[in-house]
Scaffold this motif. Structure first.
Motif, PDB file in Angstrom:
ATOM      1  N   ASP A  50       1.094  -1.476   0.020  1.00 60.70           N
ATOM      2  CA  ASP A  50      -0.151   0.210  -0.215  1.00 60.70           C
ATOM      3  C   ASP A  50       0.867   1.372  -0.076  1.00 60.70           C
ATOM      4  O   ASP A  50       0.639   2.168  -0.489  1.00 60.70           O
ATOM      5  N   GLU A  53       2.413   1.654  -3.723  1.00 56.94           N
ATOM      6  CA  GLU A  53       1.526   2.182  -4.548  1.00 56.94           C
ATOM      7  C   GLU A  53       0.574   3.775  -3.906  1.00 56.94           C
ATOM      8  O   GLU A  53       0.548   4.596  -4.750  1.00 56.94           O
ATOM      9  N   ASP A  79      -8.261   4.442  -2.490  1.00 54.68           N
ATOM     10  CA  ASP A  79      -7.671   2.835  -2.151  1.00 54.68           C
ATOM     11  C   ASP A  79      -7.097   1.806  -0.946  1.00 54.68           C
ATOM     12  O   ASP A  79      -7.434   1.843   0.094  1.00 54.68           O
ATOM     13  N   ALA A  80      -5.693   3.184  -1.332  1.00 58.50           N
ATOM     14  CA  ALA A  80      -4.947   2.434  -0.869  1.00 58.50           C
ATOM     15  C   ALA A  80      -4.674   3.268   0.632  1.00 58.50           C
ATOM     16  O   ALA A  80      -4.685   2.209   1.919  1.00 58.50           O
ATOM     17  N   THR A  83      -7.383   0.589   2.469  1.00 58.62           N
ATOM     18  CA  THR A  83      -7.381  -0.614   2.488  1.00 58.62           C
ATOM     19  C   THR A  83      -6.263  -0.696   4.337  1.00 58.62           C
ATOM     20  O   THR A  83      -6.248  -1.253   4.530  1.00 58.62           O
ATOM     21  N   THR A  84      -5.724   0.477   3.542  1.00 57.84           N
ATOM     22  CA  THR A  84      -4.407   0.998   5.283  1.00 57.84           C
ATOM     23  C   THR A  84      -5.195   0.766   6.159  1.00 57.84           C
ATOM     24  O   THR A  84      -4.604  -0.005   7.486  1.00 57.84           O
ATOM     25  N   HIS A 135      -0.196  -4.778  -8.306  1.00 54.58           N
ATOM     26  CA  HIS A 135      -1.734  -4.812  -7.857  1.00 54.58           C
ATOM     27  C   HIS A 135      -1.759  -7.089  -8.119  1.00 54.58           C
ATOM     28  O   HIS A 135      -2.633  -7.615  -7.364  1.00 54.58           O
ATOM     29  N   GLN A 138      -0.297  -8.169  -5.278  1.00 53.92           N
ATOM     30  CA  GLN A 138      -0.847  -8.016  -4.095  1.00 53.92           C
ATOM     31  C   GLN A 138      -2.511  -8.673  -4.221  1.00 53.92           C
ATOM     32  O   GLN A 138      -2.785  -9.746  -2.899  1.00 53.92           O
ATOM     33  N   THR A 161      -9.768  -7.472   0.808  1.00 54.65           N
ATOM     34  CA  THR A 161      -8.918  -7.036   0.000  1.00 54.65           C
ATOM     35  C   THR A 161      -8.332  -7.400  -0.954  1.00 54.65           C
ATOM     36  O   THR A 161      -8.348  -6.668  -2.222  1.00 54.65           O
ATOM     37  N   ALA A 165      -8.213  -5.760  -5.187  1.00 53.90           N
ATOM     38  CA  ALA A 165      -7.541  -6.072  -5.334  1.00 53.90           C
ATOM     39  C   ALA A 165      -7.702  -6.254  -7.177  1.00 53.90           C
ATOM     40  O   ALA A 165      -6.719  -5.353  -7.977  1.00 53.90           O
TER      41      ALA A 165
END
Length: 177
Positions: A50, A53, A79-80, A83-84, A135, A138, A161, A165
């Protein structure tokens, strides 16, 4: 005749070694990424991906003049961030320590270095190739942990996730320049 044989053998050795020596557009030799199944390693790897990214996409926002690349970069950053935050919350709930740093591995550092050394269309092409690779990695990471991970909480995160991805990989693959 012996000289020809030695030359042919040398050429065959060079050709067989070329994939290991060659670097792709993304800045590093193409190798499959490790996919850990222990929770601390999974959290570290997902966090570093992440972070890569975000760093590469911020660079894309400042360097690319292609609106489609800039749109992708902003989407990746947004998005990162999501998700983080979800990863850190799941890790805390699972009693997994947060990552020590976001620096990631040497491969991600080399990829970022390669990106910073490009400009114009080469920058866009490199950014897109790197996003495709990260990606893909990931997706494999999250799918593997969802199937074999050692934490129920983080497996649930990995399932969600992995779907994100896959969607982002589709967006990268659909990018038309």
């Amino acid at each position: 005749m012996r000289g020809w044989f030695v030359a042919a053998a040398s050429l065959a050795t060079l050709i067989s070694a070329a994939p290991a020596l060659a670097q792709s557009r993304i800045g590093v030799a193409d190798r499959p990424a490790p996919t850990p199944t222990d929770a601390p390693s999974y959290v570290d790897e997902a966090f570093a991906a992440d972070a890569f990214e975000v760093a590469s996409s911020r660079l894309a926002l400042s360097r690319s003049r292609n609106p489609a690349v800039r749109d992708l970069a902003q989407h990746v950053i947004d998005d990162a961030a999501m998700t983080t935050n979800a990863l850190l919350a799941a890790a805390e709930e699972a009693n997994v320590p947060p990552p020590a740093s976001a620096s990631g591995d040497n491969v991600k550092g080399a990829m970022l270095d390669a990106l910073t050394q490009t400009s114009g269309r080469d920058f866009d092409d490199t950014y897109i190739a790197q996003q495709r690779r990260i990606h893909q990695e990931q997706l494999a990471l999250h799918q593997r942990f969802a199937a074999d991970g050692d934490s129920d909480i983080l497996r649930d995160y990995a399932v969600d996730t992995a779907a994100r991805a896959a969607d982002q990989l589709d967006a990268v693959n659909d990018l038309r320049r």
